[in-house]
Motif scaffolding. Structure first.
Motif, PDB file in Angstrom:
ATOM      1  N   VAL A 264     -11.082 -12.448   1.089  1.00  0.00           N
ATOM      2  CA  VAL A 264      -9.813 -12.856   0.479  1.00  0.00           C
ATOM      3  C   VAL A 264      -9.900 -12.695  -1.042  1.00  0.00           C
ATOM      4  O   VAL A 264      -9.023 -12.117  -1.679  1.00  0.00           O
ATOM      5  CB  VAL A 264      -9.475 -14.321   0.848  1.00  0.00           C
ATOM      6  N   VAL A 267      -9.726  -9.032  -2.033  1.00  0.00           N
ATOM      7  CA  VAL A 267      -8.384  -8.446  -1.963  1.00  0.00           C
ATOM      8  C   VAL A 267      -7.532  -8.952  -3.128  1.00  0.00           C
ATOM      9  O   VAL A 267      -6.788  -8.196  -3.754  1.00  0.00           O
ATOM     10  CB  VAL A 267      -7.721  -8.761  -0.607  1.00  0.00           C
ATOM     11  N   VAL A 268      -7.673 -10.246  -3.449  1.00  0.00           N
ATOM     12  CA  VAL A 268      -6.898 -10.789  -4.564  1.00  0.00           C
ATOM     13  C   VAL A 268      -7.296 -10.113  -5.876  1.00  0.00           C
ATOM     14  O   VAL A 268      -6.449  -9.692  -6.669  1.00  0.00           O
ATOM     15  CB  VAL A 268      -7.080 -12.325  -4.654  1.00  0.00           C
ATOM     16  N   ALA A 270      -8.637  -7.186  -6.297  1.00  0.00           N
ATOM     17  CA  ALA A 270      -8.172  -5.796  -6.281  1.00  0.00           C
ATOM     18  C   ALA A 270      -6.673  -5.731  -6.534  1.00  0.00           C
ATOM     19  O   ALA A 270      -6.180  -4.873  -7.267  1.00  0.00           O
ATOM     20  CB  ALA A 270      -8.539  -5.136  -4.956  1.00  0.00           C
TER      21      ALA A 270
ATOM     22  N   ILE B  18      -3.987 -11.844   4.750  1.00  0.00           N
ATOM     23  CA  ILE B  18      -4.703 -10.840   3.958  1.00  0.00           C
ATOM     24  C   ILE B  18      -4.043  -9.478   4.125  1.00  0.00           C
ATOM     25  O   ILE B  18      -3.815  -8.751   3.162  1.00  0.00           O
ATOM     26  CB  ILE B  18      -6.181 -10.774   4.385  1.00  0.00           C
ATOM     27  N   ILE B  21      -0.669  -8.976   2.140  1.00  0.00           N
ATOM     28  CA  ILE B  21      -0.621  -8.780   0.677  1.00  0.00           C
ATOM     29  C   ILE B  21      -0.373  -7.316   0.320  1.00  0.00           C
ATOM     30  O   ILE B  21       0.635  -7.003  -0.306  1.00  0.00           O
ATOM     31  CB  ILE B  21      -1.902  -9.317   0.006  1.00  0.00           C
ATOM     32  N   GLY B  31      -1.944  -5.286 -10.034  1.00  0.00           N
ATOM     33  CA  GLY B  31      -3.079  -4.397 -10.250  1.00  0.00           C
ATOM     34  C   GLY B  31      -2.724  -2.928 -10.186  1.00  0.00           C
ATOM     35  O   GLY B  31      -3.506  -2.070 -10.570  1.00  0.00           O
TER      36      GLY B  31
END
Lengths: 503, 232
Positions: A264, A267-268, A270, B18, B21, B31
């Motif tokens: 998690v 991914v955050v 990135a 997950i 996102i 990003g």
């Protein structure tokens, strides 16, 4: 919940032909220490990040053009045009850093708990080799970006290789695929990054895991529970038999929760911070560049930058060798006895110093205060409170201060270079004469500016600098000037000097 | 049983979260690299960027910054575009380096004039150059200038004046005639110096255009002609 009959039948069919279950079941259910708890999740997390590297790396290899002319452009293409391409690069980059960090934590835990002692010496040695393989992957990965950081990183690596006595030239040639950084270099590093090093890592991971299965997971260290090579293995197996828990699901579920949390976070990171680079084009004629290595190497960058020049060759060539040998040697000169950190204060001290040194050097590398801020003179204005109430000459002096690029190395109000001292209160430390001498002749780290500034510029600059002090602090004076003023002497009169404070 | 169920549900939710996102908001995630496009030359963003890296060190707003403040409409009322562009390209006096390509700087003549127009648009306060007074140096009479200086300026800017002397030979050596002209015309409001047509002690209505030229001619005449005249 019972699985449908057909699943069972399929498993039986495969099992009858491969023996897969018979092979895997003992691996999953082997007993591990009951008290290990959350200490032992770091190795699994490292493995997870490595798996992510494999998957994202293979995906990236299908998009990346490993040729000097096209590499940089192909990264732009991946970032901007391939759906999810930037996310792929971000995951690969962040996961690479995370793997290095996780590996360092894993290693630190093993070191502090002395899990490398008998019979796990080779677990440690394969781990050390894995560490260097992963660092090599990180370095070659940085080269894949083929930007200014990559170019200058290679340049520094090559010139370090060049320092090797006798064969330095040949080693550099081998590294770069020629005398200079070019297309050959990228091909060479691409082959290393996608074939040689991942292959080596896979082999070493297999070996590492096989050794873990063979020797078992070490228990939590306990004061008094010493390792005696003669009896350790039999006793360990007995304890596991009696008090151990099966790896799956007891320990595995903790691994999974921790890996899930790491995933998690990855991914955050990135999604929020995106991919690394690419920075500017790798063109050696662009000198307006400020290359920095990636995070895992910032501490080396910091250390190398801070070395006294005379020691560079010796330290650069000897220190890595000593470091590798020392790491490999750890389990061989301390493979028995106490494992508890409280009984091994020397080792705890070594680990703490190493962590602090790497952290401090990383910080130094990141901030690199020794680098002048090359555009400070034209980008950072003189703060208002250093200009208000100044005479026209002093204000012109502030202009000279910017014009002569003093600001690139000297900060005002905390803004500007840090190579030289901050000058906010320089007038409390130096008199106008001392300032004049320092600027004209230079000293210490400072170049002489005598030939660059004429006397009007110099006078204006010194008069400006002489105003730089807090109102409540006295200006600097020459030590001798503190003596009482000499009495005007008449011809023939003798005056006895009076020392300060003697009255 | 229900414990296992809820644990499974949690895992599924987490995994789904997950996956969501990137799947839902990939284009809007912070990003995502922005397509590399530098700001259009002459646009306000470009002007600010160039100003911040190349000019701000000396020419920032108000009293901040040591040289003539460019983020100040008083300056733009006095200065003409040609003169600013020439200053950017060729430098001025002893302390403004040339920023033109031919002088070793980063700007082409076209960029310099785009920069000038951009700065006027941003900070000129909508005003074109004031027609009342020339932006460039006009010749004047030095002896008339001295009498004007003694009445209008010397109180603050004379020897021993509260704002410091502008007849200091070192100061005059460092500033060009054009620099003196700009200083008299635009003033330095944030440092307490009035513009040419603002009230001054002894001159409630400021100066006339002829007087400005005379004062500048006087100050120029006080400048030492060679370094040997300077006695530090």
């Amino acid at each position: 919940m019972k699985p449908p009959r057909v699943v069972g039948m399929a498993i039986d069919w495969v099992e009858a032909r491969t023996g897969a279950v018979a092979f895997l079941a003992p691996l999953l259910t082997h007993h591990v220490p009951r008290n290990a708890k959350w200490w032992y999740v770091f190795g699994s997390a490292t493995l997870m990040f490595f798996t992510i590297q494999l998957v994202t790396g293979v995906c990236l290899a299908t998009l990346y053009a490993p040729s000097a002319a096209e590499a940089w452009e192909s990264l732009r293409y991946i970032d901007e045009e391939v759906p999810f391409g930037w996310m792929l690069r971000a995951l690969h980059g962040w996961s690479s850093n995370a793997m290095v960090v996780m590996m360092a934590i894993h290693m630190l835990q093993v070191f502090l708990h002395a899990s490398y002692k008998f019979p796990r010496e080779l677990n440690w040695v394969t781990g050390v080799f894995l560490l260097f393989t992963v660092l090599a992957l990180a370095f070659t990965g940085q080269v894949m970006r083929w930007d200014q950081d990559a170019y200058w990183g290679l340049g520094i690596g090559a010139s370090i290789a060049d320092r090797i006595p006798v064969i330095g030239n040949q080693v550099r040639g081998l590294l770069l695929g020629g005398p200079i950084i070019g297309g050959e270099t990228l091909s060479r590093f691409f082959a290393l990054h996608v074939f040689v090093l991942p292959g080596a890592a896979l082999g070493l991971i297999g070996l590492h895991l096989a050794l873990i299965m063979k020797n078992g997971i070490s228990e939590m260290p306990k004061v008094g529970a010493t390792v005696e090579p003669a009896t350790y293995r039999a006793e360990y197996e007995q304890r596991m038999e009696k008090d151990g828990v099966p790896f799956y699901p007891d320990a595995a579920q903790r691994d999974m929760v921790f890996c899930g949390a790491c995933l998690v976070l990855l991914v955050v990171l990135a999604a929020v911070y995106g991919p690394f680079g690419p920075g500017g084009q790798p063109d050696p004629t662009l000198i307006d560049t400020n290359p920095r290595p990636d995070y895992p190497f910032l501490w080396i960058f910091g250390a190398v930058s801070l070395l006294p020049p005379a020691s560079e060759t010796a330290v650069m060539l000897v220190a890595p060798l000593v470091g590798v040998l020392a790491l490999v040697a750890v389990p061989f000169f301390a493979n028995a006895g106490e494992r508890a950190p409280s009984r091994r204060p020397g080792m705890v001290l070594i680990a703490s110093l190493a962590v602090m040194a790497v952290a401090a050097l990383t910080w130094e590398g990141k901030t690199s205060p020794w680098s002048p801020v090359m555009n400070a003179w034209s980008a950072l204005p003189t703060p208002e409170h250093f200009l208000a109430g100044r005479t026209p000459l002093e204000v012109q002096g502030a202009n000279v201060f910017q014009f002569a690029q003093c600001r690139n190395c000297h900060s005002l109000d905390g803004l500007g270079g840090e190579r030289g001292p901050a000058l906010d209160a320089i007038a409390t430390r130096m008199t106008p004469d001392q300032l004049m001498r320092q600027i004209q002749q230079g000293d210490g780290n400072m170049p002489a500016f005598g030939r660059n500034l004429d006397s009007a510029q110099m006078t204006a600059l010194v008069s400006f600098l002489s105003t730089l002090r807090p109102e409540f602090e006295a200006p600097a004076v020459i030590p001798g000037a503190q003596l009482p003023l000499p009495v005007q002497r008449m011809p023939g009169e003798v005056v006895t000097p009076v020392a300060v404070g003697s009255q | 049983m229900s414990a296992i169920r809820s644990r499974l549900m949690m895992s599924a939710l987490l995994a789904g979260g997950i996956a969501l996102i990137p799947a839902t908001a990939c284009d809007r995630l912070p990003g995502r690299p922005k397509a590399a496009q530098s700001a259009q030359e002459g646009s306000p963003e470009w002007t600010v960027e160039v100003f911040n890296t190349s000019c701000r060190g000396c020419h920032a707003q108000g009293a901040v910054g040591a040289a003539v403040p460019l983020m100040d409409s008083a300056y733009w009322r006095a200065a003409s575009d040609e003169q600013v562009t020439r200053g950017v390209l060729e430098g001025q006096g002893m302390l403004m380096p040339a920023f033109g390509l031919s002088g070793g700087g980063p700007f082409t003549p076209a960029q310099a004039s785009a920069l000038t127009r951009g700065m006027r648009a941003l900070w000129g306060g909508g005003a074109q150059k004031s027609p009342e007074i020339s932006g460039t140096l006009v010749a004047g009479n030095a002896s008339n200038g001295k009498s004007v200086f003694d009445v209008a300026c010397a109180g603050c800017h004379g020897v021993g004046g509260s704002a410091g002397s502008v007849t200091d030979p070192m100061y005059l050596r460092l500033i060009s005639d054009q620099g003196l002209w700009t200083a008299v015309v635009a003033g330095r409001k944030a440092l307490g110096s009035p513009a040419w047509n603002e009230p001054m002690p002894g001159r409630p209505n400021g100066l006339t255009t002829v007087e400005v030229a005379d004062v500048v001619a006087y100050l120029s005449s006080q400048r030492p002609r060679s370094m040997s005249e300077l006695k530090p």
